[in-house]
Design a protein around this motif. Structure first.
Motif, PDB file in Angstrom:
ATOM      1  N   SER A 369      35.806  53.451  39.801  1.00 26.14           N
ATOM      2  CA  SER A 369      36.961  52.494  40.301  1.00 26.14           C
ATOM      3  C   SER A 369      37.966  53.490  41.618  1.00 26.14           C
ATOM      4  O   SER A 369      38.849  53.103  41.807  1.00 26.14           O
ATOM      5  CB  SER A 369      37.797  51.876  39.107  1.00 26.14           C
ATOM      6  OG  SER A 369      38.563  53.152  38.734  1.00 26.14           O
ATOM      7  N   VAL A 477      45.734  44.539  35.089  1.00 23.94           N
ATOM      8  CA  VAL A 477      44.114  44.773  35.359  1.00 23.94           C
ATOM      9  C   VAL A 477      44.216  45.658  36.767  1.00 23.94           C
ATOM     10  O   VAL A 477      45.213  45.699  37.473  1.00 23.94           O
ATOM     11  CB  VAL A 477      43.360  43.777  35.619  1.00 23.94           C
ATOM     12  CG1 VAL A 477      43.067  42.923  34.379  1.00 23.94           C
ATOM     13  CG2 VAL A 477      43.731  42.762  36.774  1.00 23.94           C
ATOM     14  N   SER A 480      40.300  46.797  42.386  1.00 17.01           N
ATOM     15  CA  SER A 480      38.868  47.522  42.715  1.00 17.01           C
ATOM     16  C   SER A 480      38.720  47.856  44.221  1.00 17.01           C
ATOM     17  O   SER A 480      37.814  48.686  44.415  1.00 17.01           O
ATOM     18  CB  SER A 480      37.727  46.449  42.226  1.00 17.01           C
ATOM     19  OG  SER A 480      38.028  45.298  43.004  1.00 17.01           O
ATOM     20  N   SER A 495      40.377  42.528  42.341  1.00 17.79           N
ATOM     21  CA  SER A 495      40.748  43.114  40.972  1.00 17.79           C
ATOM     22  C   SER A 495      39.578  42.585  39.968  1.00 17.79           C
ATOM     23  O   SER A 495      38.830  41.761  39.955  1.00 17.79           O
ATOM     24  CB  SER A 495      42.098  42.406  40.382  1.00 17.79           C
ATOM     25  OG  SER A 495      41.878  41.117  39.888  1.00 17.79           O
ATOM     26  N   TYR A 496      39.587  43.639  39.055  1.00 13.26           N
ATOM     27  CA  TYR A 496      38.468  43.342  37.776  1.00 13.26           C
ATOM     28  C   TYR A 496      39.010  42.195  37.037  1.00 13.26           C
ATOM     29  O   TYR A 496      38.237  41.880  36.133  1.00 13.26           O
ATOM     30  CB  TYR A 496      38.530  44.727  36.903  1.00 13.26           C
ATOM     31  CG  TYR A 496      38.182  46.090  37.920  1.00 13.26           C
ATOM     32  CD1 TYR A 496      36.834  46.134  38.275  1.00 13.26           C
ATOM     33  CD2 TYR A 496      39.052  47.046  38.311  1.00 13.26           C
ATOM     34  CE1 TYR A 496      36.421  47.127  39.021  1.00 13.26           C
ATOM     35  CE2 TYR A 496      38.458  47.938  39.088  1.00 13.26           C
ATOM     36  CZ  TYR A 496      37.130  48.194  39.061  1.00 13.26           C
ATOM     37  OH  TYR A 496      36.424  49.160  40.032  1.00 13.26           O
ATOM     38  N   LYS A 532      34.969  35.743  37.429  1.00 15.34           N
ATOM     39  CA  LYS A 532      34.421  36.955  37.614  1.00 15.34           C
ATOM     40  C   LYS A 532      35.112  38.142  38.037  1.00 15.34           C
ATOM     41  O   LYS A 532      35.811  37.704  38.928  1.00 15.34           O
ATOM     42  CB  LYS A 532      32.925  36.832  38.260  1.00 15.34           C
ATOM     43  CG  LYS A 532      31.868  35.670  37.673  1.00 15.34           C
ATOM     44  CD  LYS A 532      30.655  35.650  38.353  1.00 15.34           C
ATOM     45  CE  LYS A 532      29.479  34.798  37.570  1.00 15.34           C
ATOM     46  NZ  LYS A 532      29.189  35.623  36.195  1.00 15.34           N
ATOM     47  N   PRO A 533      34.997  39.289  37.661  1.00 13.35           N
ATOM     48  CA  PRO A 533      35.587  40.566  38.374  1.00 13.35           C
ATOM     49  C   PRO A 533      35.244  40.417  39.786  1.00 13.35           C
ATOM     50  O   PRO A 533      34.017  40.632  40.163  1.00 13.35           O
ATOM     51  CB  PRO A 533      34.964  41.477  37.697  1.00 13.35           C
ATOM     52  CG  PRO A 533      34.677  40.923  36.125  1.00 13.35           C
ATOM     53  CD  PRO A 533      34.013  39.667  36.565  1.00 13.35           C
ATOM     54  N   THR A 535      35.056  42.780  42.865  1.00 10.68           N
ATOM     55  CA  THR A 535      34.564  44.228  42.897  1.00 10.68           C
ATOM     56  C   THR A 535      34.454  44.630  44.137  1.00 10.68           C
ATOM     57  O   THR A 535      34.365  46.236  44.340  1.00 10.68           O
ATOM     58  CB  THR A 535      33.303  44.541  42.031  1.00 10.68           C
ATOM     59  OG1 THR A 535      32.037  43.595  42.822  1.00 10.68           O
ATOM     60  CG2 THR A 535      33.438  44.035  40.770  1.00 10.68           C
ATOM     61  N   GLU A 551      31.245  40.105  41.109  1.00 16.12           N
ATOM     62  CA  GLU A 551      30.442  40.652  40.383  1.00 16.12           C
ATOM     63  C   GLU A 551      28.785  40.839  41.003  1.00 16.12           C
ATOM     64  O   GLU A 551      28.643  41.753  41.897  1.00 16.12           O
ATOM     65  CB  GLU A 551      30.261  40.047  38.803  1.00 16.12           C
ATOM     66  CG  GLU A 551      30.058  41.121  37.883  1.00 16.12           C
ATOM     67  CD  GLU A 551      29.993  40.510  36.430  1.00 16.12           C
ATOM     68  OE1 GLU A 551      30.059  39.168  36.382  1.00 16.12           O
ATOM     69  OE2 GLU A 551      30.089  41.168  35.566  1.00 16.12           O
ATOM     70  N   SER A 574      26.233  44.906  39.278  1.00 17.53           N
ATOM     71  CA  SER A 574      27.617  44.562  40.107  1.00 17.53           C
ATOM     72  C   SER A 574      27.687  45.271  41.486  1.00 17.53           C
ATOM     73  O   SER A 574      27.431  46.462  41.469  1.00 17.53           O
ATOM     74  CB  SER A 574      28.751  45.046  39.236  1.00 17.53           C
ATOM     75  OG  SER A 574      29.971  44.563  39.787  1.00 17.53           O
TER      76      SER A 574
END
Length: 806
Positions: A369, A477, A480, A495-496, A532-533, A535, A551, A574
């Motif tokens: 990250s 959190v 990313s 963000s994650y 979902k994260p 990324t 993701e 991902s």
């Protein structure tokens, strides 16, 4: 091709005899810096491997000769004022260290009957391992005749497991090496000839030794170990070197602090450093001992009393200390690739020679990250995050630091416990705005948070000032990815935690720019996709489309209205990197993991155009055409062989594509690809003529920065990949004009009124064009006799080579 980012601190530097220049080992060359300006003025090129030491030949202030050693197995003799290679000696072994005792002797050398000059070198012999009784001993201490350009046959002073650094006393009488928990010290005979025998002794310690130093006048040696302790042995060699067989003091009570049968009168232990001692150095009068290590503090010990004073807050571990012929000037080399010039004895930092900062270590949990650097493509700069929570702006064209931004005010911590991480850095397309993300780690589950900061570049300089601070931009959190809008004050953070936020600047809405000294950034919109994260993120070329990786999916948004336009694809892993190519006709995505994938998407059909199963470290897209550059890391099972040898574990390749064609246009093998990055950089017109630009001034260059922050800048379409050195004239103009020439270089400056009279003359003559007309100018009562003046002047221009004759 331009190469840069070399280490300035791989070996200790050396001052010239007039202390006006500092000679620094930089990879395969030696760079000569001015101590007045801290800028490079010359470079010694000729070695083909890492330069390991540089030794300046002592003499008058105008003498400018030096010896260098290298892992290419050669010892070279230079005139660094021209610069010019005078002599090269091939010893056939990689040379790790060298000392020349005669250069430290107190008595001057006899020039009427010159003797041969001998050097002691530390080499690595791996060729004859089969013929050795102990095959593990590859390090050797050999003797070399520099005058006759050959090794002295049959003289091997020591054999060690690995090559060791040689340390010599300031009077040239003793030299030695450290070998695990002991010191081996040799005495240099008063007449150092070819077949002379050498007496040696050893001193033992309870821990592994890391460095040592000799007292300038007395038989005292100080050694530092890996635990931070400093051992002082007094009266070493009284039995071995003095030949006094009557004092066989083997009783521990008669030799307090001396272990075993060590040949010393007494031993004393000091302990202040919390970790390994990196260097020790005695002052010229022997009254003080300098020490430093991982703490980033220069400690000055009073030898008689053990009292200390400090130069604190240097901010990085220290590696070496070198004094100069000028007692008021010294230098310290730092682990962050910086050399500080100190004013002694106050230890005030006068100048700093800064190379590109080394990678900042991060905990394993944050390894994926963190982004090490960002590129300013228009200005040819790279922004590097450093270990002391700074962002360094470094010029790829000039190979020097432009500025440094302190992101968070925290003192250097010598402990291994990391409490703060500088995760990300991003630059806007024009380089006017910078965004950083930092994470404060929780201590026992309390106190952790993330901070997002926006910085603005000043209009008159390259310094950034803090504009906006946003605490916990995505709750608790991490962030990313950061991406900037290409044309306006807008940025997006992913963000994650499953959302992204669009930030806008209020500068564009201000009626009067003078009313707002700084732009303020505020949240414009928030988006998410199935929780979902998020990324990765990227804006299209015109900024009308925002692509955010959810993701394994790619979501396309209208950044102004915050409306989801489309969802495309589905990767196996991902997605960690997104970028639009050229005029945004294509979009490239990269994912890592057990099933890595590089995919190019057609924006007209919203489908995959072509893809490869590649472990992608970084991608770069050209804004003017459809060029795509990809940095890939070779998996262990598919590493190629170059010249019959397997490549290193972190080796890789740069692949150049036209987005509409899956077949690469070109490829280059690279080293240290893990942690590296690539970018397309706008060409600098000052270097177009030597970079093979194909008569096209708009051609962009490709920059590759490896995991150690060494870089190469080249034309990807060039037919020749020859290397172009960055000359001192490229860095700064008129630098040599700050020095002294002619009469002033020998006897000092003339009185000021005389200089003004020369400048006011009716027919002025430029000193650089016709120096002989002004060199002897001055009042007759101030000038030395003509015989003395002429001989000194001619001696400064001519070089005596009597020592080079066999």
């Amino acid at each position: 091709m331009i190469r840069g980012g070399k280490s300035l601190v791989s070996s200790p530097p050396a001052f010239s005899n007039n202390a006006a220049n500092l000679l620094v080992c930089t990879a395969n060359s030696v760079s000569v810096f001015s101590t007045a300006t801290a800028l490079q003025v010359a470079e010694l090129e000729g070695h083909t491997a890492l330069v390991t030491s540089v030794i300046v030949v002592p003499g008058s202030r105008v003498l400018s000769n030096c010896w260098t050693t290298s892992l290419d197995g050669t010892i070279k003799y230079w005139d660094f004022s021209i610069p010019e290679l005078i002599k090269s000696i091939d010893v056939h072994f990689p040379v790790y260290s060298m000392v020349i005792p005669s250069y430290h002797a107190q008595k001057p050398e006899n020039t009427e009957n010159p003797t041969d000059i001998y050097a002691y070198i530390s080499v690595q012999d791996t060729k004859n391992k089969q013929n050795k009784p102990n095959k593990d001993l590859t390090g050797q201490i050999l003797k070399c005749n520099l005058t006759k350009s050959r090794l002295v046959s049959g003289v091997i002073l020591s054999e060690t497991k690995e090559p060791e650094n040689i340390t010599i006393s300031s009077n040239g009488k003793y030299f030695g090496i450290r070998e695990k928990r002991k010191l081996r010290i040799w005495e240099v005979p008063s007449k150092d000839l070819k077949n002379v025998s050498h007496r040696k002794l050893k001193l033992l310690h309870s821990k592994k030794l890391s460095c040592f130093a000799f007292h300038p006048t007395e038989r005292i040696v100080a050694a530092g170990d890996v635990t931070g302790r400093i051992m002082i042995w007094r009266g070493f060699g009284d039995r071995t070197f003095a030949g006094d067989s009557g004092k066989l003091m083997k009783d521990e009570e008669e030799k307090p602090g001396v272990r075993g049968d060590g040949d010393a009168d007494s031993g004393t232990t000091w302990h202040w450093h919390s970790a390994e001692v990196k260097f020790l150095f005695f002052s010229s009068d022997g009254a003080y001992l300098y020490s430093a290590g991982k703490e980033g503090v220069l400690v000055v010990w009073q030898l008689d009393t053990g009292k200390k004073k400090f130069l604190p807050r240097i901010g990085t571990p220290l590696l070496s200390f070198v004094n100069s012929p000028d007692p008021s000037l010294a230098s310290i080399s730092c682990a962050d690739n910086r050399i500080h010039l100190l004013k002694m004895p106050s230890m005030e930092i006068l100048q700093s020679i800064s190379g590109i900062k080394l990678p900042s270590p991060v905990p394993e949990a944050f390894r994926g990250s963190c982004m090490d650097f960002a590129f300013d493509q228009s200005a040819g700069l790279v922004a590097v995050r450093t270990e002391n929570y700074c962002i360094q702006l470094y010029s790829l064209f000039d190979d020097r630091e432009i500025s440094e931004v302190q992101v968070c005010e925290r003192n250097h911590q010598p402990s291994d416990d990391v409490t703060m991480i500088l995760n990300l850095v991003a630059l806007s397309l024009d380089g006017s705005v910078m965004c950083t993300v930092e994470t404060r780690l929780a201590e026992e589950g309390i106190g952790g948070f993330v901070t997002l900061k926006f910085w603005e570049r000043g209009s008159q300089n390259n310094d950034f000032s803090l504009s906006t601070v946003i605490y916990e931009p995505h709750s608790d959190v991490g962030v990313s990815a950061i991406a900037f809008h290409p044309t306006r004050g807008m940025a997006v953070s992913a963000s994650y935690g499953g959302d992204f936020k669009v930030w806008v600047s209020n500068r564009g809405s201000q009626q009067n720019e003078k009313l707002s000294q700084r732009a303020r950034w505020a949240c414009h919109a928030v988006g998410s996709y199935r929780k979902k994260p998020m990324t990765a993120a990227a804006f299209s070329a015109d900024g009308s489309v925002l692509a955010v990786a959810a993701e394994t999916f790619i979501t396309l948004w209208d950044p102004e209205k915050n409306v989801l336009l489309a969802v495309i694809g589905s990767a196996r892993e991902s997605i960690v990197n997104l970028s639009f190519i050229g005029e945004s006709n294509y979009l490239v995505s990269a994912s890592r993991g057990s099933n890595p994938q590089l995919s190019v998407w057609s924006m007209s059909t919203l489908s995959v155009f072509w893809s490869y199963k590649l472990n992608t470290e970084a991608i770069a897209c050209s804004g003017k055409d459809s060029l795509l550059a990809v940095l890939v890391v070779f998996p262990d099972s598919s590493k190629p062989e170059l010249d019959g040898a397997a490549v290193q574990n972190d080796s890789g390749a740069i692949l150049l594509f036209n987005a509409g064609d899956p077949v690469p246009i070109a490829s280059w093998f690279v080293t240290k690809a893990i942690g590296g990055g690539i970018a397309f950089i706008q060409s600098n017109r000052s270097i177009d003529d030597s970079m093979d630009m194909d008569d096209n001034p708009d051609t962009t260059l490709l920059a590759y920065v490896n995991g150690d922050h060494e870089y190469a800048l080249f034309n990807p379409h060039g037919t020749e990949m020859h290397e172009r050195k960055i000359r001192p004239t490229d860095r700064v103009s008129g630098l040599e004009g700050t020095g002294q020439f002619g009469y002033a270089s020998i006897y000092g400056e003339l009185p000021e009124f005389k200089l003004k009279a020369i400048e006011a003359s009716a027919d002025p003559v430029t000193p650089m064009e016709r120096p002989w007309e002004t060199i002897f100018s001055g009042p007759s009562h101030s000038l030395p006799p003509l015989t003395k003046l002429c001989s000194a002047f001619l001696e400064s221009l001519l070089e005596k080579r009597t020592s080079m004759v066999e």
